[in-house]
Design an enzyme around this catalytic site. Structure first.
Site, PDB file in Angstrom:
ATOM      1  CG  HIS A  25      -1.904  -0.874   1.051  1.00  0.00           C
ATOM      2  ND1 HIS A  25      -3.094  -0.657   1.804  1.00  0.00           N
ATOM      3  CD2 HIS A  25      -2.160  -2.092   0.334  1.00  0.00           C
ATOM      4  CE1 HIS A  25      -3.996  -1.702   1.947  1.00  0.00           C
ATOM      5  NE2 HIS A  25      -3.491  -2.461   0.616  1.00  0.00           N
ATOM      6  CE1 TYR A 152      -8.002  -8.408   4.778  1.00  0.00           C
ATOM      7  CE2 TYR A 152      -9.636  -6.923   4.339  1.00  0.00           C
ATOM      8  CZ  TYR A 152      -8.886  -7.771   3.835  1.00  0.00           C
ATOM      9  OH  TYR A 152      -8.517  -7.858   2.401  1.00  0.00           O
ATOM     10  CE  LYS A 200      -6.155  -9.361   1.473  1.00  0.00           C
ATOM     11  NZ  LYS A 200      -7.052  -9.610   0.443  1.00  0.00           N
ATOM     12  CG  ASP A 229      -8.269 -12.683   0.290  1.00  0.00           C
ATOM     13  OD1 ASP A 229      -7.975 -13.177  -0.816  1.00  0.00           O
ATOM     14  OD2 ASP A 229      -8.734 -11.610   0.370  1.00  0.00           O
ATOM     15  CG  ASN A 231      -6.052 -10.504  -2.525  1.00  0.00           C
ATOM     16  OD1 ASN A 231      -5.789 -10.012  -1.624  1.00  0.00           O
ATOM     17  ND2 ASN A 231      -7.281 -10.756  -3.202  1.00  0.00           N
ATOM     18  CG  ASN A 285     -12.432 -10.056  -2.901  1.00  0.00           C
ATOM     19  OD1 ASN A 285     -12.023 -10.714  -2.083  1.00  0.00           O
ATOM     20  ND2 ASN A 285     -11.866  -9.223  -3.608  1.00  0.00           N
ATOM     21  CG  HIS A 336     -13.679  -6.621  -1.405  1.00  0.00           C
ATOM     22  ND1 HIS A 336     -14.125  -5.358  -1.848  1.00  0.00           N
ATOM     23  CD2 HIS A 336     -12.720  -6.986  -1.377  1.00  0.00           C
ATOM     24  CE1 HIS A 336     -12.947  -5.094  -2.388  1.00  0.00           C
ATOM     25  NE2 HIS A 336     -12.106  -5.852  -1.898  1.00  0.00           N
ATOM     26  CB  SER A 337     -13.488  -3.645   3.301  1.00  0.00           C
ATOM     27  OG  SER A 337     -12.250  -3.918   3.951  1.00  0.00           O
ATOM     28  CG  ASN A 338     -10.483  -2.297  -1.727  1.00  0.00           C
ATOM     29  OD1 ASN A 338     -11.510  -2.351  -2.778  1.00  0.00           O
ATOM     30  ND2 ASN A 338      -9.514  -2.916  -1.752  1.00  0.00           N
ATOM     31  CG  HIS A 365      -9.163  -2.238   4.081  1.00  0.00           C
ATOM     32  ND1 HIS A 365      -9.961  -3.000   3.641  1.00  0.00           N
ATOM     33  CD2 HIS A 365      -7.910  -2.282   3.645  1.00  0.00           C
ATOM     34  CE1 HIS A 365      -9.311  -3.728   2.784  1.00  0.00           C
ATOM     35  NE2 HIS A 365      -8.179  -3.457   2.662  1.00  0.00           N
TER      36      HIS A 365
HETATM   37  O1  GKR Z   1      -6.145  -3.837   0.765  1.00  0.00           O
HETATM   38  O2  GKR Z   1      -4.381  -4.733  -0.033  1.00  0.00           O
HETATM   39  C1  GKR Z   1      -5.696  -4.867   0.040  1.00  0.00           C
HETATM   40  C2  GKR Z   1      -6.520  -5.632  -0.274  1.00  0.00           C
HETATM   41  O3  GKR Z   1      -5.665  -6.930  -0.794  1.00  0.00           O
HETATM   42  C3  GKR Z   1      -7.741  -5.476  -1.117  1.00  0.00           C
HETATM   43  O4  GKR Z   1      -6.999  -4.773  -2.181  1.00  0.00           O
HETATM   44  C4  GKR Z   1      -8.431  -6.462  -1.535  1.00  0.00           C
HETATM   45  O5  GKR Z   1      -9.516  -5.950  -2.496  1.00  0.00           O
HETATM   46  O6  GKR Z   1      -9.421  -6.532   0.532  1.00  0.00           O
HETATM   47  C5  GKR Z   1      -9.503  -7.143  -0.535  1.00  0.00           C
HETATM   48  C6  GKR Z   1      -9.784  -8.437  -0.777  1.00  0.00           C
HETATM   49  O7  GKR Z   1     -10.307  -9.064   0.163  1.00  0.00           O
HETATM   50  O8  GKR Z   1      -9.303  -9.024  -1.711  1.00  0.00           O
HETATM   51 MG    MG Z   2     -10.638 -10.993  -0.847  1.00  0.00          MG
END
Ligand code: GKR
Ligand code: MG
Length: 441
Positions: A25, A152, A200, A229, A231, A285, A336-338, A365
């Site tokens: 980030h 989270y 994450k 998660d 990703n 997501n 889901h969130s950002n 978040h």
């Molecule tokens: O904030 O780096 C992040 C997350 O990876 C986010 O971008 C994702 O969209 O929270 C998200 C997820 O669950 O994939």
């Molecule tokens: Mg996710």
């Protein structure tokens, strides 16, 4: 009542050096605060993704929004659907990549649903204020009074976000070991009262991340559902290995979220886990980001729990439709969130409150942001035992603190970037040769 003016406030919000398979980030996350000012002197608000793309998309509908009756949301969506068809054709012809590769907010394929959501929520907020009713009451009322969110957790480097004189305190410190993951979870649980935990992943070797989940289980016990998660950072084989290795830890309301890329791969992970007698649900997501993906999720059995998001699924009403569809298809639903502030948190809470199928604690978040950046009057929204209680106030239940919005705009103006690019941030701050590789493990 008509919309007299659409106001857009691009803001920057300090954010810590959080890691994910996307990269790192940046010191500030970008958001946009939206206002629709009506002829009755009522202002409806919403919060959405930030930077040139999302702001440009909202600018492009200004002529359609100004003069519009805020009750006429179906017509507005029909107008956007026309645009959506062109965008989809364009994205396909230019080979635009799917959500697997794009960070949320930067996917050209959901620009219309994102734009619809930002305008819909602001209109519903205005209508709620005009009628003196909470937003959730405008779409049938809530099925729960308080919406549970989960802790989270992220791996992160030292630093609390922001830059120079504007640097934030590093509340959680560096988090790169199982011990630090547990420490951050204890901190968040103590402060917000969360009763579910999501980590994450996709950052360290999968064995190290499995150790972190085991350490969380040892600390919190089986009553705390756990999720991980990465990703899409893992291959099908690695996803199966993690699923088998964490069978017990991810049981009781836990899930494995987007372990690998693509619905076919997820389906294969599911089949292999079931064959081994492991029924850990797969959530997503990334593989499922729009209604067209839902039947495929069902057919391939690649996803059992869909993580919706009112910001890019089309708004609060779209969330409700998704809840109905999930019920028909026998799918579960989470959220889901950002990075976001209080206006989004209240939007997520109202959206979750009107979705009977949303039975898992929502992602947020919010703990990663601070009071200094909050734009709602009275400061940060309070959590009660890990939930946001739906207030008996008109609309979203929050108002803008315009001095705080102006500060956010000032920070935005000073920033050299206008889009989220986690890969570039990794190269700037951690490893100049870093590339997002999928699968990495
Ligand atoms: O904030 O780096 C992040 C997350 O990876 C986010 O971008 C994702 O969209 O929270 C998200 C997820 O669950 O994939
Ligand atoms: Mg996710």
């Amino acid at each position: 009542m008509r919309i007299k003016e659409l106001k857009l406030h691009p803001i920057a919000v300090a954010d810590g050096p959080l890691r994910s398979s996307y990269g790192l980030h940046a010191p500030y996350a970008l958001r946009t605060i939206v206002e629709v000012v009506t002829t009755d002197g009522i202002t409806g608000i919403s919060e959405t993704y930030g930077g040139d793309g999302p702001v440009g998309a909202l600018e492009s509908v200004r002529h359609r929004v100004e003069g519009m009756d805020p009750f006429q949301l179906t017509g507005f969506w029909q107008y956007l659907q026309g645009q959506a068809r062109e965008i989809e054709a364009q994205a396909t012809s230019t080979g635009a990549r799917s959500q697997t590769w794009l960070v949320p907010g930067e996917n050209p394929l959901d620009v219309h649903t994102r734009t619809n959501a930002a305008i819909e929520v602001a209109c519903l907020d205005a209508i709620g204020k005009a009628l003196g009713r909470p937003l959730c009451d405008l779409v049938g009322g809530k099925c729960r009074d308080a919406v549970p969110f989960s802790a989270y957790l992220f791996y992160k480097h030292a630093g609390g976000g922001g830059m120079g004189d504007d640097a934030r305190e590093d509340e959680y410190g560096e988090i790169l070991t199982p011990e630090a993951v547990v420490r951050s979870a204890k901190q968040m649980v103590a402060q917000y009262g969360f009763k579910e935990i999501k980590l994450k992943g996709g950052v360290l070797d999968p064995d190290a991340e499995m150790d972190a989940i085991r350490a969380l289980r040892a600390e919190f016990g089986p009553s705390f559902p756990l999720r991980i998660d990465p990703n899409c950072a893992w291959s099908v084989d690695t996803s199966v290995r993690v699923g088998l290795g964490l069978t017990e830890e991810l049981s009781n309301g836990g899930y494995l979220e987007d372990p690998c890329a693509g619905m076919e791969g997820m389906g294969e992970v599911r089949r292999r886990l079931l064959a081994a007698g492991v029924d850990t649900p797969l959530a997503s997501n990334v593989a499922t980001t729009c209604f067209a993906h839902v039947p495929v999720a069902k057919q391939t059995d690649g996803v059992q729990i869909i993580l919706s998001d009112p910001h890019y699924w089309g708004g609060v009403r779209a969330q409700q439709k998704l809840s109905d569809l999930c019920e028909v298809l026998g799918l579960g639903m989470s959220m889901h969130s950002n990075n976001h502030l209080g206006v989004s948190l209240m939007t997520m809470a109202h959206a979750a409150a009107v979705c009977p199928m949303l039975t898992y604690g929502c992602d947020t978040h919010y703990p990663w942001q601070t009071e200094i950046d909050e734009v709602v009057v009275g400061g940060r929204v309070k959590f009660h035992e890990g939930t946001v209680v739906i207030p008996d106030k008109p609309g979203l239940g929050v108002e803008l603190d315009y001095d705080q919005v102006a500060r956010g705009e000032e920070r935005y103006r000073k920033l050299p970037y206008r889009k989220r690019d986690d890969e570039l941030e990794m190269q700037k701050h951690v490893d100049p040769n870093w590339k997002r590789i999928l699968p990495r493990w």
